[in-house]
Structure formats: structure tokens, C-alpha cells
Write a protein that holds these residues in place. Sequence first.
Motif, PDB file in Angstrom:
ATOM      1  N   ARG A 272      -3.249 -21.138 -65.624  1.00  0.00           N
ATOM      2  CA  ARG A 272      -2.263 -20.266 -64.961  1.00  0.00           C
ATOM      3  C   ARG A 272      -2.337 -20.417 -63.451  1.00  0.00           C
ATOM      4  O   ARG A 272      -1.311 -20.485 -62.760  1.00  0.00           O
ATOM      5  CB  ARG A 272      -2.501 -18.808 -65.365  1.00  0.00           C
ATOM      6  N   ASP A 273      -3.571 -20.469 -62.940  1.00  0.00           N
ATOM      7  CA  ASP A 273      -3.739 -20.629 -61.489  1.00  0.00           C
ATOM      8  C   ASP A 273      -3.198 -21.979 -61.032  1.00  0.00           C
ATOM      9  O   ASP A 273      -2.507 -22.075 -60.007  1.00  0.00           O
ATOM     10  CB  ASP A 273      -5.222 -20.491 -61.143  1.00  0.00           C
ATOM     11  N   LEU A 274      -3.502 -23.045 -61.809  1.00  0.00           N
ATOM     12  CA  LEU A 274      -3.000 -24.380 -61.469  1.00  0.00           C
ATOM     13  C   LEU A 274      -1.479 -24.395 -61.504  1.00  0.00           C
ATOM     14  O   LEU A 274      -0.837 -24.938 -60.586  1.00  0.00           O
ATOM     15  CB  LEU A 274      -3.564 -25.402 -62.465  1.00  0.00           C
ATOM     16  N   PHE A 275      -0.891 -23.808 -62.537  1.00  0.00           N
ATOM     17  CA  PHE A 275       0.563 -23.808 -62.660  1.00  0.00           C
ATOM     18  C   PHE A 275       1.203 -23.055 -61.495  1.00  0.00           C
ATOM     19  O   PHE A 275       2.177 -23.534 -60.892  1.00  0.00           O
ATOM     20  CB  PHE A 275       0.965 -23.159 -63.987  1.00  0.00           C
ATOM     21  N   GLN A 276       0.671 -21.893 -61.181  1.00  0.00           N
ATOM     22  CA  GLN A 276       1.262 -21.080 -60.098  1.00  0.00           C
ATOM     23  C   GLN A 276       1.187 -21.809 -58.770  1.00  0.00           C
ATOM     24  O   GLN A 276       2.172 -21.877 -58.023  1.00  0.00           O
ATOM     25  CB  GLN A 276       0.536 -19.740 -60.021  1.00  0.00           C
ATOM     26  N   ASN A 277       0.018 -22.383 -58.488  1.00  0.00           N
ATOM     27  CA  ASN A 277      -0.122 -23.115 -57.226  1.00  0.00           C
ATOM     28  C   ASN A 277       0.721 -24.388 -57.222  1.00  0.00           C
ATOM     29  O   ASN A 277       1.233 -24.794 -56.171  1.00  0.00           O
ATOM     30  CB  ASN A 277      -1.596 -23.460 -56.981  1.00  0.00           C
ATOM     31  N   SER A 278       0.874 -25.007 -58.395  1.00  0.00           N
ATOM     32  CA  SER A 278       1.716 -26.206 -58.476  1.00  0.00           C
ATOM     33  C   SER A 278       3.170 -25.855 -58.213  1.00  0.00           C
ATOM     34  O   SER A 278       3.898 -26.612 -57.551  1.00  0.00           O
ATOM     35  CB  SER A 278       1.574 -26.854 -59.859  1.00  0.00           C
ATOM     36  N   ALA A 279       3.618 -24.718 -58.739  1.00  0.00           N
ATOM     37  CA  ALA A 279       4.993 -24.284 -58.498  1.00  0.00           C
ATOM     38  C   ALA A 279       5.240 -24.055 -57.014  1.00  0.00           C
ATOM     39  O   ALA A 279       6.288 -24.434 -56.465  1.00  0.00           O
ATOM     40  CB  ALA A 279       5.277 -23.013 -59.291  1.00  0.00           C
ATOM     41  N   ILE A 280       4.264 -23.419 -56.358  1.00  0.00           N
ATOM     42  CA  ILE A 280       4.385 -23.184 -54.910  1.00  0.00           C
ATOM     43  C   ILE A 280       4.359 -24.513 -54.159  1.00  0.00           C
ATOM     44  O   ILE A 280       5.159 -24.745 -53.239  1.00  0.00           O
ATOM     45  CB  ILE A 280       3.244 -22.264 -54.427  1.00  0.00           C
ATOM     46  N   GLN A 281       3.428 -25.386 -54.568  1.00  0.00           N
ATOM     47  CA  GLN A 281       3.276 -26.660 -53.883  1.00  0.00           C
ATOM     48  C   GLN A 281       4.530 -27.527 -54.035  1.00  0.00           C
ATOM     49  O   GLN A 281       4.917 -28.236 -53.107  1.00  0.00           O
ATOM     50  CB  GLN A 281       2.058 -27.408 -54.434  1.00  0.00           C
ATOM     51  N   LEU A 282       5.163 -27.468 -55.229  1.00  0.00           N
ATOM     52  CA  LEU A 282       6.372 -28.257 -55.452  1.00  0.00           C
ATOM     53  C   LEU A 282       7.445 -27.893 -54.424  1.00  0.00           C
ATOM     54  O   LEU A 282       8.080 -28.778 -53.840  1.00  0.00           O
ATOM     55  CB  LEU A 282       6.902 -28.021 -56.867  1.00  0.00           C
ATOM     56  N   LYS A 283       7.658 -26.619 -54.200  1.00  0.00           N
ATOM     57  CA  LYS A 283       8.673 -26.191 -53.225  1.00  0.00           C
ATOM     58  C   LYS A 283       8.341 -26.738 -51.838  1.00  0.00           C
ATOM     59  O   LYS A 283       9.221 -27.218 -51.118  1.00  0.00           O
ATOM     60  CB  LYS A 283       8.749 -24.664 -53.179  1.00  0.00           C
ATOM     61  N   THR A 284       7.067 -26.675 -51.494  1.00  0.00           N
ATOM     62  CA  THR A 284       6.655 -27.182 -50.183  1.00  0.00           C
ATOM     63  C   THR A 284       6.931 -28.679 -50.064  1.00  0.00           C
ATOM     64  O   THR A 284       7.466 -29.152 -49.049  1.00  0.00           O
ATOM     65  CB  THR A 284       5.149 -26.910 -49.966  1.00  0.00           C
ATOM     66  N   LEU A 285       6.580 -29.420 -51.095  1.00  0.00           N
ATOM     67  CA  LEU A 285       6.775 -30.871 -51.072  1.00  0.00           C
ATOM     68  C   LEU A 285       8.255 -31.242 -51.012  1.00  0.00           C
ATOM     69  O   LEU A 285       8.646 -32.172 -50.306  1.00  0.00           O
ATOM     70  CB  LEU A 285       6.115 -31.503 -52.294  1.00  0.00           C
ATOM     71  N   VAL A 286       9.084 -30.505 -51.776  1.00  0.00           N
ATOM     72  CA  VAL A 286      10.520 -30.786 -51.761  1.00  0.00           C
ATOM     73  C   VAL A 286      11.098 -30.520 -50.377  1.00  0.00           C
ATOM     74  O   VAL A 286      11.924 -31.291 -49.861  1.00  0.00           O
ATOM     75  CB  VAL A 286      11.231 -29.949 -52.835  1.00  0.00           C
ATOM     76  N   GLU A 287      10.677 -29.413 -49.755  1.00  0.00           N
ATOM     77  CA  GLU A 287      11.154 -29.106 -48.404  1.00  0.00           C
ATOM     78  C   GLU A 287      10.700 -30.169 -47.408  1.00  0.00           C
ATOM     79  O   GLU A 287      11.468 -30.583 -46.524  1.00  0.00           O
ATOM     80  CB  GLU A 287      10.647 -27.731 -47.980  1.00  0.00           C
ATOM     81  N   LEU A 288       9.433 -30.619 -47.543  1.00  0.00           N
ATOM     82  CA  LEU A 288       8.942 -31.687 -46.668  1.00  0.00           C
ATOM     83  C   LEU A 288       9.777 -32.948 -46.836  1.00  0.00           C
ATOM     84  O   LEU A 288      10.153 -33.598 -45.840  1.00  0.00           O
ATOM     85  CB  LEU A 288       7.479 -32.005 -46.990  1.00  0.00           C
ATOM     86  N   ARG A 289      10.066 -33.264 -48.070  1.00  0.00           N
ATOM     87  CA  ARG A 289      10.854 -34.461 -48.338  1.00  0.00           C
ATOM     88  C   ARG A 289      12.261 -34.334 -47.765  1.00  0.00           C
ATOM     89  O   ARG A 289      12.798 -35.290 -47.186  1.00  0.00           O
ATOM     90  CB  ARG A 289      10.923 -34.711 -49.853  1.00  0.00           C
ATOM     91  N   ASN A 290      12.860 -33.184 -47.910  1.00  0.00           N
ATOM     92  CA  ASN A 290      14.201 -32.964 -47.363  1.00  0.00           C
ATOM     93  C   ASN A 290      14.222 -33.142 -45.847  1.00  0.00           C
ATOM     94  O   ASN A 290      15.231 -33.576 -45.271  1.00  0.00           O
ATOM     95  CB  ASN A 290      14.697 -31.565 -47.725  1.00  0.00           C
ATOM     96  N   ASN A 291      13.116 -32.828 -45.196  1.00  0.00           N
ATOM     97  CA  ASN A 291      13.050 -32.931 -43.729  1.00  0.00           C
ATOM     98  C   ASN A 291      12.924 -34.367 -43.245  1.00  0.00           C
ATOM     99  O   ASN A 291      13.314 -34.678 -42.111  1.00  0.00           O
ATOM    100  CB  ASN A 291      11.860 -32.118 -43.190  1.00  0.00           C
TER     101      ASN A 291
END
Length: 1044
Positions: A272-291
Motif C-alpha cells: 500500500r505504501d509503495l502504491f501510494q508513493n508510486s501514484a504520487i511519483q507518477l504525477k511528478t514524473l509526468v509533470e517533469l516530462r511535460n516541462n
Amino acid sequence: MNFSRGDSMATGVKIERVSPEELYEVVTTASSQDPAQVQVSSKRLKQMLDMFGTFDALHEIAAQHTIPLAIRQQSIIQFKNAALNHWRSRKLLSDEQRIRIRTRCLNFLEEEDETIAECNEVIVSKISRQDFPNNWGSLITDLVVVIDTNLQKRYSNRDEDPRTTLKLRRSLSLLNGVLKEFASIKMLNGVKTMAKIVEDLRLVLYGYYSNMITGISSTTITQQSIRSQRIHDDILLCHLVYKCIVKMAVWLWNRVDKLAKEEAEGNQAWIRDLFQNSAIQLKTLVELRNNVVPRDGTAKDVDSNRSVDILTRHIHIFGKFFRRLQQLSPPRFANLPMCSNLILFYWSQVVEATGGPPDQVADANDAVYPIRFLVQGMVLFKEILAQWTPVRKDGTLNSNSLSQEFVANAVQLLVTRFMPLNPTDLENWVADPEEWVNLEDKENDQWEFEIRPCSERVLMQLSNQYPQYVIPLLESTFKQVAIQISVDLQSVVQKEALYCALGRCAIRLKDVIPFNQWLEHTLSVEAQDTNPNYPIIKRRIAWLIGKWVSESCISPNNPRIWEILTHLLKNRGPGTDSVVRLTAAVALKECLDILEFQPDIFAPFLPTTVSELIQLMGEADTFESKRRVDHSLNVVIEQAGPRITPFITAITEPLPKLWIEAGDQWLFKSSLLVTVTKLIESVGSQSTSLGGIVVPLVRESLSPGAIINLDEDGLNLWSTALRNTLTLTSVNGAPAMFDLFPEAVSMLSSNLDLLGKVTSVIESYILLDAPGLLQGSATSLFDAFLAALKSEAVTLVNAKDLLLTLNLLVQTSPSGLWGEALHNSGLFAHTLMTLIDGEASTLILTEQICFLARIVMADRQMFLQLMTVTASSRNVTEKYLYEGLLDQWWSKFDNMSEPRHRKLAAMGIASLVSTGRIDVLQRLPVEIFNLWVDVFCEIKEAQALQISPIRSPIPSANNLRRHWELDEAPDYYYQNTEGTPEYDRRKVVYDRDPVRTIQLGAFIGIHIREAEAVCGPDWFRTECLAKAEPAVLKQIQDEVARAG
């Protein structure tokens, strides 16, 4: 070069040892550019792979950096391909060599060549599966030490040494390979090992990733810094660590419910902890990529592309992780923390992708919106909809359900943005129409990877889970758009997407869309339109009709359906193309292959359909297209039934040319065989004249080069032709079915894989003309039967079928044609001795008794001669043979379950009694009398003869009333031949069977009197009748008298 010599083996067996020098020379030559040298050295290398020490020497060559790269690559490839399958072989490897190889594997962590490194990953993972933890217990620890040491250098000491990065890449890749290998193991020991690895590593690697990913942020990654090697390597290393974490998390997720409560809770908390942090991390990575990915189409340099590529791949691994968890347990996935937020974030990216220019969505890692990322989001969204239904299965309201506005917007987005054909689709359509339509029809396998078919599945799921919102929306859209005339390309493409939506949701829409009215007033008109853009619409109309009919949303028995489809199939004027015709051919198959189909309504369209399908099959460029058209033709033939008879010539004439052109296109050839098979099934006895095409097709399909691909279809055609023909001889000078009989005999003796089907073919031949076959092939036929029966590979079922076929042969031909051949082939002796030996299966022994009973009933004197010559050839006495035979006859009688077979055994023994042999008559008072009484008690028969004043009554199946038997033969007897001439042939044999036509009491009475005549009344009375139990004797006398 310093090669180690081969170690001595403790077995004492002399094994040829490899010469390291020769091996090096052979590998060097095998790596050259001279084809002649490569051929010679490859042959020698194959021989050397069976020598002791070769694997160790190859691995050592690959490990030496002073040797030319091509030779090292060749060595490690050969090792990977050959050594792993023989890793435990003491003939080829010693324990000392295995230790050296395992040690060298970790020395490849600094290998710069990717080919060698990738081979080493495979080698380590496969060896670890066999050797870890017992023989390579330090593997995981050694890898973690390398990883930990070099991570400290890189991230704590800011070490920029490329070798540090290289070691990290190689060690993490090796660890990922090992985890992947152990995650696939299902055996208990492997599962325990994986559990220990996961327990030891999950927190360690999770800690690594948590620390490493902090370096991937908006402050460190900009459009300028993305070009740096450091950033690229940082992302790559994070990616490799996360792949290892995902392997462990997925493995745990799939087994967490099998763990003890305390252990399960700890692992669930980590996931659960891995999934939650992965979900947060995914958003960060997508935003980084968009930039860092330019949206204005600005060209990116090579260094930027490299970093964007690995960043995109890293984002994709998150999607694969989420999707795998969802696949394994959708309900648990939906209950993970932040799951809803994650899915809605993915969907927001899908929505966002529709707001920009279409070229921003592309199947490329450097696209603004990579298709793979969007499809991952769509798939996750589609699969969670079942968990977001407005009302749960228990009737309670679901707080996670979507609003009507959300659903409406989603449907509109899918239908207007992602489901329409895009410019690339249209370009591919024009460039290669057949390839395009073939790929479209394979969409069921690819929908999770391509955006348009995925969009269609999302729409279907929305309509299933939210019909109250989706169906009214599609209905209103249909009323607004479907009746409008579309002229320009954009409106045509948009209408095509709507038609696609109406087809995908057909089951939900069948009660709200007036399809027949729409068909009559709109679709029929559009199908005739010559607008150059209308192939797009026409192709979808054909598909749409096929979809609605095949899913039973409308009846196929509407002449307008066939009118439209045949027009689309045959039209070659303006406003159509080959894609339309191919789609119409497939749609015809969908509409025909349904239970509600009525041939009478389709009959007026049959001539056009047959001729156009044949023409289209000839016109198609690819064999895949030809095959798909032929599949449709096969369904037409099958559904038309006897109505196809007038078109026999039209269908069969083009087939030889198509067959020759097909070459080694086995799938198409298989389809052609099915075509002829279906044609024969449909026309029945009218197929007798088709020997000219059947015989060569069967012969070619069972030839050495083709049989591995066409055996089943070729045998089906052969069997079907025999079952439906009226003769084995030539018709109008064409090849005769009789010409194939030698091939059947040959296959009977040599091809045990196809024995069941070949036996059925032989049966069909026997039913057609057993005497004619035996006149020229009796000995070879019985030789083949003997070879099959003696084979160790023959199954019980096959052996039983062979004996049943021999039974049939004896029933349908005179003894003069089979008696001598039974002896000369050794088949009679083999059957008799196998029965006397009694070691075979009871099933086989009882069938052998039935076979021998048939022989003695057919010709008692022939049976006596066969027994005599068998005694001579086997160097035993006749008394031994008769005693063994009668022992088995009596002991296996109780294993016969069918009354018909028990009566056959009783009649067979009666025929033996009539010969007057003392060996047999000695058994009469006890065993034989008791056997007859058993049968008399089980079966009740009465002769119901209508006496003619002119002629004597003729015994038949119709005038013997058998209370022990059903009116018809058992289903298995007819072998699924109903509706064919062979059914009638089988019925004739069955109805004329003496077991069914002759009353047992009368039969026994006649044969007892014959025995009495041979032995003399006095001897027979004192030696046979007087020794029987009076009650048993009276029962028999009563039955005989009643029958007489």
C-alpha cells in the motif's frame, strides 16, 4: 591467452576432452565473414559442444578483454545457447568448472559490450534458478554489495566515474533478471527461495529508490539539464531499481492472501505504501516530462532524446505495475490508497491530449502524449469501471461512481477524438488495403496497446456499467447524425466513428435503435453512393451489419441485409475499393454463421455470393486475405447445404491453381481442404464425381513435406469423401478413391499419431467394397494391422478400434479372401497368442474374443485351419491353443457388458461346438452350458415371422423381436455419419448381423445337432449331456425347443 585445462572426472568414464586451442580457432573461424569457413567451423563447433570442458573454455574466451570482440561475442552466445540446458551434466562440466563460471559471471559487471552483457544476464538468471541458494549462496549478497558500494560512490561522493555507473547498470540488470526468473517458479522450493529474497531485499531496494529519486525533480531537470549524461544515468538507474521493486511487489501481491496473518499484514502495508508513493511519483514524473518535452514541434537534440526516452520508459513501468496489480485482483486494486485519484489523473491526461494538435499524440517516446501512456490510462480506467458502478452487487450505493456529466464527456471524447480514423490510418489504407484490413480484424489481440481499439473497449465498458447515461446519449446522437448526409472527408470520418460506436454497443442499443428502418432508408442508400470518400462509410456499414447480426441484435432473415452485403461484395465501380469488398466478405460469414439463419431467404443471393467470393479470393494479393475470403466461402457452403450443388464446378475449378500458387502457405492450403470437405458434406452423394480434385489434394496434403501442417485437414477431407461417395472406382475417367487405399494401408502401419483417423478411413473403405480391397491388398492390409497392434505406442482406444475394424472386415467379405492372408501376415497368430497370454488389457482381450467369434461364425472350417497352421508355426499343440482360447473365452465373458457382445460370444462358442472337437466338447457340460444359460437369462427374443404361402420366411432384423436391444444401433456405431451414404451402409451391416437376425435358441439348437452328428448320438449323450446339471440342461432344451 591462458586457458585452463579440463579437470579430471571422478566417474572413471573416458570422455573426450576439448582442446582449448582448437576451440579458439574454431570460434575464430565461426566469427569470420567467409560463409564457407563459417559453415565448416559451425559443424565442428557443434561436435565440440559435446566434449568435456567446452563450456568452461567458451566462457573463459568470452571473459578475456584482450580477445577480439566478435570472438568474445560468438563464445558467450554459444555458451548461452548450449550450456544452460546441460548445466547439471557431469559429462560436460565438473564442479570446479561450474564454480569458475559462476565467479566469471560477476566479473562481467564491468563489461562494456551490450551483447555480452545481455547474454550474461540470461546466463546468470538461468544458472541461479538451478544453483541458488544451495550452490551459489552468495549471489544476491554479492550483487547487493556491488550495488550498495557504487551507489555510495555515485550519490554520496558524487563520483562521476563512468565505471561506477556501468557497474550499477549491470548489477541492477542482473538482479532484475534473477528476480524475474524466481518470480516465475511455481514449485514450493522456488517459492520459498523467492519469499526469502523478497523479504531480504524489498526494504533495501525501496530505500535506494526513495533516496535516488530525490535527484529527479523540477530543480534538477530542465530543458537545459536534460541533455546531460548525469541526468540520463540518474533516471536510468532509478528505472532499473524500480523494475526490481515491481517484480517483488507483484509477486507479493499475488500471494499475500496465502501468507500468515501477521506476515500478510506487514507485506500488505508495504505494498500500500509503495502504491501510494508510486501514484504520487507518477504525477511528478509526468509533470517533469511535460516541462522538458517541447510542445511547439521544436526538434530535440540526440542527448535530450536519450533522456526523454528513458524518462518515458520509466513512466511506462509505473503503468505496467498498476495494470498488473489490477489484473491480478481488481477489487483489491480499487481499494488501494489513492487508487481513484490515480485513475482520474490518467484520465485527465487522456482528456488533456485531446486539447492540442492531433500530431502531439503519437506512438513515440518523445511525443508530447505517447500513445502507450494514454492507452495505459485508458485500460486502467476501463477495468476499474466495474468497481465504480452506481450500485454495488449487494444493492448499496457506490460513493466512487461517476457522474452523468463525467460519463457523457468521456463518451463524447472517445467517439469524436480517439475512435475516428486518423490521417495515418487513411494513408495506410490507401498504401496497402489488404494489410490494413487484416490488421483491423486482429484488433482483438491488440486493443490493450493501440489507442483506437482501446477507445472502443472503453466505450463498451461505459455502456455496460452506465447504460442509463450512455444509451440515451448514443440514441440522441444517432437521431441527429445518422440520417444526415455526409459528403466531406471530415464528416464521413466522424460518421464512421459513430457507426463504430453503434456496433460496439449493439447489445445495449438493440431496443432503442430501429435498425431495420435505418437499414432500409439510410444504410442501403449510403451503400450505393459513389462519393470517393464513401469507402470509409461502406466498410463500416458491412462491419456494422455483421456485428448486429452476429450478436443476435437483429434477425439475419431480412433480404435487405443480403442485398446490401452482396452489392458491397460485387461492386467495383466508383466509391468503393478492396477494403470494402474484403469487409463485406467477412460480414457475410458473420451473418450466415448464426442459428436463426434461414437458407430459403438467402437462396436468391447465393449465386452472386459464390461467384464474387471466388473472384475476390483470386484477386487478393496476400494469402491472409485469400484465407479470410475462403473462410467466408466455407460458411456459405455449409449453410447452403444441398443448394450449393449447382455451383460445384464453379467452386472446384479454381482450386488447383490456388493450391499451386499457395506453395508453403499452409494456413491457406488448410482452408482450401476445408472448402472441399464442406462442399462434399453439403452435396452428399453428388460428390462421387469429385475424385479428380479429392484424390490429388489428399495425396499432396499427406506427402512428406506437407503432412506435418495438413494432416488433420487432409484426413478429414479423405474421410468425408469416402463417407459420401457411392463408389471407389473412377467416375468419368477421374482418379478413383481406390487409388488412395495403398496410402491408407501405409499410414496404418507407420503413422501412429494419426492412427485413430486412419482406422476410420480404413473402415470407410471396407464398408464401400471390402471384397474388392481384399482381392488385391489382403496381405498388405493385415500386415499393417499387425504392425499397428504390435506397436508399443498404440493406445487402448486405438487398439480397440483396430479390432472393431477387423470385425467389420470379417462381416463384410467372404472367408476365402481373408483366411489365408490372416495366417500369412501373422495377424491371426498374434491375436490368438495375445489372448491366450492374457497379459493385455481386459478391454483388448474381450474385443479379441469378439473378433475370433466373428471368424468362427463366418467359416468354421477356415477357423480350424487357422488354428492348425498356427499350432505348427508357433511350435505348440492344437490342444494347447484350444485350451488357452477357451479359458480366456470363459474368464472374460463376464467382462462383456453389452448384450450384443455376450450373444456374439455365445454364438461363436456354439459354432466351435458344432465342429465336434473333443477339446471344445469337454467344456460343454459346464462352462459352455452355463455361458449359454447366462445369455438366455439376460436376453429375451421372439421370432415374429409372417409366413408366406409361397416361400419360407427369411430371417432378418425386422422379424426377430429383440427385447434386449434398442431399435437403433448405439450412437458410437455410426461414427457421426448421419446424413451420409455411409450411414446407410453401416445400417445395412448392422441390420444383417446374425447376432440381430438369428434367434440364439435356434442357432444353438442347430449347432448342437451338428456336433451330435459329428460325434455320434451315444457318445454325445453320455460324454456331454449326461455330465451337465439337469436344471441347466433343461433350461437349454426349453430355449431350443421354444425357438424351434
